[in-house]
Scaffold this motif. Structure first.
Motif, PDB file in Angstrom:
ATOM      1  N   PHE A 266       0.844  -1.189   0.000  1.00  0.00           N
ATOM      2  CA  PHE A 266       0.000   0.000   0.000  1.00  0.00           C
ATOM      3  C   PHE A 266       0.884   1.247   0.000  1.00  0.00           C
ATOM      4  CE2 PHE A 266      -3.098  -3.079   1.330  1.00  0.00           C
ATOM      5  CZ  PHE A 266      -4.310  -2.583   0.856  1.00  0.00           C
ATOM      6  N   LYS A 267       0.412   2.310  -0.645  1.00  0.00           N
ATOM      7  CA  LYS A 267       1.138   3.578  -0.667  1.00  0.00           C
ATOM      8  C   LYS A 267       0.221   4.687  -0.163  1.00  0.00           C
ATOM      9  CE  LYS A 267       4.123   2.220  -4.505  1.00  0.00           C
ATOM     10  NZ  LYS A 267       4.537   2.480  -5.913  1.00  0.00           N
ATOM     11  N   PHE A 268       0.806   5.589   0.658  1.00  0.00           N
ATOM     12  CA  PHE A 268       0.019   6.652   1.264  1.00  0.00           C
ATOM     13  C   PHE A 268       0.866   7.910   1.356  1.00  0.00           C
ATOM     14  CE2 PHE A 268      -1.833   8.568   5.262  1.00  0.00           C
ATOM     15  CZ  PHE A 268      -3.032   8.953   4.682  1.00  0.00           C
ATOM     16  N   ASN A 269       0.329   9.024   0.876  1.00  0.00           N
ATOM     17  CA  ASN A 269       1.144  10.223   0.672  1.00  0.00           C
ATOM     18  C   ASN A 269       1.143  11.226   1.821  1.00  0.00           C
ATOM     19  OD1 ASN A 269       2.113   9.653  -2.035  1.00  0.00           O
ATOM     20  ND2 ASN A 269      -0.012   9.892  -2.673  1.00  0.00           N
ATOM     21  N   LEU A 270       0.307  11.022   2.842  1.00  0.00           N
ATOM     22  CA  LEU A 270       0.288  11.978   3.947  1.00  0.00           C
ATOM     23  C   LEU A 270       1.350  11.628   4.981  1.00  0.00           C
ATOM     24  CD1 LEU A 270      -2.373  12.852   2.641  1.00  0.00           C
ATOM     25  CD2 LEU A 270      -3.333  13.065   4.936  1.00  0.00           C
TER      26      LEU A 270
END
Length: 450
Positions: A266-270
């Motif tokens: 999974f990728k998450f930018n915050l």
């Protein structure tokens, strides 16, 4: 209530973030919508652009003739409105249907499959992530958000009425009007002691909320909270847990352990572990609802955030300006953790506007400790919101409590000049009052200077 018989909806406090989402909802459902607010803002401008009439002086002369039809008019108000408000009292005295925002939200959502997000921190970000995930997975969802989503430039996601996502607000015990199918509690730190009196009463209200679930409903709780439910946490033994965390080019990359399997990549930018926790519980609720993991991974990677939640008005190699709504010591700690993780070798200045005299009084030592972590601090006067001043409770009093050599009390017109005097590479503007209105001026001044 039969909303088919309601043709006019009048909002008192229409510029509030939760109120404006409801106003947008009713406007989209072909109701005549108008209302009052104390101050003209970007939110009220957005409503007016949709054709919603908004006025800013409290007078019954502002109520148009068609809204005088008692049977077809609903009046919605926020508890922040003073009891002496002329328009509110006119509607009450003349027998209109006058309901709190939370009651209307409860009515709208009770016949849907409702996913509710509760907790003293993290509600808005978690709700917006969850609404985005469901929407991107093709769910017929309406999501009422407590902030402006960067993905939708709105505090309302409107894509069908089968499922609703709501922010379950503990203020004034508003969340007890809801009856969710899936609910989560992100945190139960003491807050709103002007309403609850003591921390135990606040905790009791979360227990009461946990009992509002529909039959066969599911409750998710942050690991460590004193409630039974499906647990979640970061790198621990929770039912849902984030594992194998890496930061690649400023993006979190991680796996999710569920009760039955592990979902990877999974990728998450915050930035910030608090935001990673928000992403996890949104994923957990979406998985339990039945969203496919591959679609969830794609949806999460496309999530852009919420305005004033670690937003970047300026993000360059030499200067970063961050805007955040943090107004509780624990939220300031979370912002500090995030900024130090992302900018470990940079000098950081925090510009903070305390929100409420009572909150400043109740958590003064914690605020002083949290703010003292930054390299430089500029402190604005306390934003009163719904409160009258409390004797002895001032920003200067709070400033004296801070163990810090680089701190200063400033007025709003001084913010830009004080920032320019500093050599800090990261500027944080934090608080839940009207400091958000100052950010655009700071951005403009610093952009010209650079």
């Amino acid at each position: 209530m039969n909303y088919n018989n309601i043709h006019n909806v009048y909002f008192i406090g229409i510029g509030g973030i939760g109120m404006s989402a409801l106003a947008r909802y009713f406007k989209a459902n072909n109701k005549q919508v108008m209302g009052y607010d104390k101050t003209k803002t970007e939110i009220t401008d957005g409503l007016e652009n949709l054709g919603v009439k908004v006025h800013f002086n409290d007078s019954i002369d502002n109520i148009p003739t068609r809204f005088l039809d008692i049977e077809s008019t609903l009046v919605v108000y926020t508890p922040a409105i003073p009891k002496a408000h002329q328009e509110l009292n006119y509607f009450i005295d003349n027998g209109y249907k006058v309901l709190k925002r939370s009651v209307v939200l409860g009515e709208i959502t009770k016949h849907t499959f409702c996913l509710a997000v509760a907790g003293t921190h993290g509600k808005t970000t978690t709700t917006s992530i969850l609404g985005h995930l469901l929407n991107e997975c093709g769910v017929e969802v309406t999501a009422f958000l407590g902030g402006i989503s960067e993905n939708y430039n709105s505090n309302l996601i409107l894509n069908g009425t089968k499922v609703t996502v709501v922010e379950a607000d503990e203020f004034d015990r508003s969340f007890l009007t809801l009856s969710p199918d899936l609910a989560c509690i992100t945190s139960m730190d003491a807050d709103h002691l002007d309403i609850y009196g003591e921390a135990e009463a606040l905790k009791d209200s979360f227990v009461d909320f946990s009992k509002k679930l529909k039959l066969n409903g599911k409750l998710f709780v942050k690991n460590g909270l004193p409630l039974k439910g499906i647990t979640y946490g970061i790198e621990d033994d929770s039912d849902y847990s984030v594992k194998n965390i890496k930061i690649i080019d400023g993006t979190y990359v991680f796996d999710v352990k569920t009760p039955s399997t592990t979902l990877d990549n999974f990728k998450f930018n915050l930035p910030g572990r608090h935001n990673l926790s928000n992403a996890l519980i949104a994923l957990a609720m979406a998985v339990e609802y039945g969203c496919p993991p591959k679609q969830l991974a794609k949806a999460l990677a496309s999530y852009k955030g919420v305005k004033r939640r670690f937003s970047y008005p300026i993000k360059t190699e030499n200067l970063v300006l961050i805007d955040d709504y943090a107004h509780h010591p624990q939220e300031i700690n979370a912002v500090h953790q995030a900024v130090r993780e992302m900018y470990p070798n940079q000098k950081v200045m925090a510009v903070f506007q305390p929100h409420l005299f009572s909150r400043t009084r109740d958590f003064a030592d914690e605020f002083a400790e949290a703010l003292s972590q930054f390299d430089e601090v500029l402190l604005l006067d306390i934003y009163p919101a719904r409160e009258l001043p409390i004797e002895g409770i001032t920003s200067n009093w709070l400033l004296d409590k801070m163990k810090h050599n680089h701190k200063k009390l400033v007025e709003k017109p001084e913010i830009i000049s004080e920032i320019k005097k500093s050599n800090a590479q990261v500027i944080l503007m934090i608080g839940a009052g009207d400091i958000g209105e100052e950010v655009k001026h700071v951005k403009e001044a610093l952009s010209v200077a650079s």
